[in-house]
Design an enzyme around this catalytic site. Structure first.
Site, PDB file in Angstrom:
ATOM      1  N   ASN A 126      -9.636   4.137  -0.953  1.00  0.00           N
ATOM      2  CA  ASN A 126     -10.111   5.120   0.017  1.00  0.00           C
ATOM      3  C   ASN A 126      -9.279   6.395   0.045  1.00  0.00           C
ATOM      4  OD1 ASN A 126     -12.356   3.635   0.870  1.00  0.00           O
ATOM      5  ND2 ASN A 126     -11.094   2.422   2.253  1.00  0.00           N
ATOM      6  N   HIS A 183       0.821  -1.215   0.000  1.00  0.00           N
ATOM      7  CA  HIS A 183       0.000   0.000   0.000  1.00  0.00           C
ATOM      8  C   HIS A 183       0.857   1.269   0.000  1.00  0.00           C
ATOM      9  CE1 HIS A 183      -4.142   0.939  -0.149  1.00  0.00           C
ATOM     10  NE2 HIS A 183      -4.413   1.115   1.128  1.00  0.00           N
ATOM     11  N   ASN A 231      -6.581   6.629   4.317  1.00  0.00           N
ATOM     12  CA  ASN A 231      -7.994   6.984   4.149  1.00  0.00           C
ATOM     13  C   ASN A 231      -8.296   8.463   4.359  1.00  0.00           C
ATOM     14  OD1 ASN A 231      -8.174   4.260   3.788  1.00  0.00           O
ATOM     15  ND2 ASN A 231      -9.373   3.863   5.618  1.00  0.00           N
TER      16      ASN A 231
END
Length: 196
Positions: free
Chosen positions: A114, A20, A68
């Protein structure tokens, strides 16, 4: 015209090697190439590096807000420096692209990402550039017929062979950056997409 390149990722040593964090890996490599260092900037909720690119200001940003809430960081820096959405490049990991490939595009949906959802909310538009670095999907990698949880997958480090492929896509992205920053986005896309 001031430009901004945002690398998406999660802060903290425990996340440094997560899939990520591919966006962070990209802007770290770019900062090294440009000879600039990131400094923590509380007002921008992240780490910022400032460089010059052909006489113009170029900001690099790594939000410290967790993925997020990335829009909080991007929005604060853009408002302060009056950076328009079309002058922003967000570099992100992409499940739906295989490792070793990267895609450049303007606007579009968030694909369930997100970080992109929050950036879009803070900019009030989807019309910013994205550099999508392929990390592959767990259904393509597990190979044992059992589905792997996507959240678990993106928060793990890639296997060595995957990491080498992701590093190649980062290099390919860096190689087209000059074209992109000059505004020759069509050539930049063609060159990048021809790499696989």
């Amino acid at each position: 015209m001031t430009k901004l390149i945002v690398g998406l990722g999660n802060p903290g040593e425990e996340h440094e090697e997560d899939r990520h964090n591919a966006g962070f890996w990209f802007v770290d490599a770019l900062a090294k190439q440009l000879g600039v260092r990131f400094e923590s900037e509380k007002r921008f909720h992240g780490k910022v590096a400032k460089a010059k690119w052909e006489g113009e200001d170029l900001f690099l940003l790594k939000p410290s807000t967790y993925m997020n809430l990335s829009g909080q960081s991007v929005g604060a820096l853009c408002r302060f420096h009056k950076i328009m959405p079309a002058d922003i490049l967000v570099v992100q990991d992409e499940l739906d692209i295989k490792p070793g490939s990267a895609r450049l595009k303007l606007g579009g949906g968030t694909g369930g990402h997100n970080g992109l959802k929050d950036i879009q909310a803070h900019l009030s538009t989807p019309n910013y550039w994205r550099l999508r670095l392929g990390i592959g999907h767990p259904r393509d990698i597990a190979g044992d017929g059992r589905p792997m949880d996507v959240a678990d997958y993106v928060l793990r480090r890639p296997q060595l062979t995957e990491q080498k492929l992701i590093n190649t896509s980062i290099e390919n992205g860096l190689n087209i950056l000059s074209l992109f920053l000059k505004g020759d986005t069509q050539t930049a896309m063609m060159e990048l997409h021809s790499k696989g």
